[in-house]
Design a protein around this motif. Structure first.
Motif, PDB file in Angstrom:
ATOM      1  N   GLN A 227     -43.563 -14.818   3.955  1.00 22.50           N
ATOM      2  CA  GLN A 227     -43.205 -13.559   3.299  1.00 22.50           C
ATOM      3  C   GLN A 227     -41.692 -13.310   3.188  1.00 22.50           C
ATOM      4  N   ASP A 228     -40.869 -14.319   3.482  1.00 25.25           N
ATOM      5  CA  ASP A 228     -39.417 -14.153   3.294  1.00 25.25           C
ATOM      6  C   ASP A 228     -39.106 -13.935   1.821  1.00 25.25           C
ATOM      7  N   ASN A 229     -38.148 -13.069   1.568  1.00 27.06           N
ATOM      8  CA  ASN A 229     -37.645 -12.801   0.217  1.00 27.06           C
ATOM      9  C   ASN A 229     -36.273 -13.466   0.121  1.00 27.06           C
ATOM     10  N   ILE A 230     -36.183 -14.519  -0.678  1.00 25.61           N
ATOM     11  CA  ILE A 230     -34.977 -15.344  -0.743  1.00 25.61           C
ATOM     12  C   ILE A 230     -34.295 -15.167  -2.093  1.00 25.61           C
ATOM     13  N   LEU A 231     -32.998 -14.946  -2.036  1.00 24.92           N
ATOM     14  CA  LEU A 231     -32.186 -14.885  -3.253  1.00 24.92           C
ATOM     15  C   LEU A 231     -31.188 -16.031  -3.218  1.00 24.92           C
ATOM     16  N   LEU A 232     -31.177 -16.836  -4.275  1.00 23.83           N
ATOM     17  CA  LEU A 232     -30.217 -17.929  -4.412  1.00 23.83           C
ATOM     18  C   LEU A 232     -29.161 -17.521  -5.436  1.00 23.83           C
ATOM     19  N   PHE A 233     -27.916 -17.750  -5.068  1.00 23.51           N
ATOM     20  CA  PHE A 233     -26.791 -17.432  -5.953  1.00 23.51           C
ATOM     21  C   PHE A 233     -26.019 -18.704  -6.229  1.00 23.51           C
ATOM     22  N   GLN A 234     -25.756 -18.976  -7.490  1.00 32.65           N
ATOM     23  CA  GLN A 234     -24.949 -20.143  -7.882  1.00 32.65           C
ATOM     24  C   GLN A 234     -23.593 -19.656  -8.335  1.00 32.65           C
ATOM     25  N   ALA A 235     -22.533 -20.225  -7.749  1.00 29.63           N
ATOM     26  CA  ALA A 235     -21.178 -19.873  -8.147  1.00 29.63           C
ATOM     27  C   ALA A 235     -20.939 -20.352  -9.577  1.00 29.63           C
ATOM     28  N   ILE A 236     -20.293 -19.503 -10.374  1.00 31.18           N
ATOM     29  CA  ILE A 236     -19.990 -19.840 -11.766  1.00 31.18           C
ATOM     30  C   ILE A 236     -18.497 -19.681 -11.980  1.00 31.18           C
ATOM     31  N   ALA A 237     -17.865 -20.723 -12.473  1.00 29.86           N
ATOM     32  CA  ALA A 237     -16.432 -20.665 -12.728  1.00 29.86           C
ATOM     33  C   ALA A 237     -16.159 -19.839 -13.975  1.00 29.86           C
ATOM     34  N   GLY A 238     -15.070 -19.175 -13.965  1.00 26.69           N
ATOM     35  CA  GLY A 238     -14.708 -18.372 -15.132  1.00 26.69           C
ATOM     36  C   GLY A 238     -13.719 -17.290 -14.760  1.00 26.69           C
ATOM     37  N   GLY A 239     -13.373 -16.494 -15.691  1.00 19.30           N
ATOM     38  CA  GLY A 239     -12.389 -15.483 -15.368  1.00 19.30           C
ATOM     39  C   GLY A 239     -12.486 -14.268 -16.147  1.00 19.30           C
TER      40      GLY A 239
END
Length: 66
Positions: A54-66
């Motif tokens: 029942q874990d709620n997992i959020l994955l975040f991917q770094a995105i280059a930009g400005g």
């Protein structure tokens, strides 16, 4: 066991570490951050931190930009 990853349900046969989860998903850990149940898990703990039912997992991917 069932977990939620980025709002998608996933069934797992056995408990996994965070790194094992990435292997199961076929995803690279480079540039990725992860929160489990709204708590950021440092990369230094990914080899030992177990994913639980029942874990709620959020994955975040770094995105280059400005």
């Amino acid at each position: 066991m069932h977990i939620l990853i980025n709002d998608q349900t996933m069934a797992l046969d056995a408990p996994l570490t965070v790194n094992q989860l990435f292997e199961t998903l076929g995803r690279s850990t480079a540039g990725t951050a992860l929160a489990i149940n709204q708590v950021i898990i440092p990369k230094s703990q990914w080899d030992s931190h177990l994913i639980n039912d029942q874990d709620n997992i959020l994955l975040f991917q770094a995105i280059a930009g400005g």
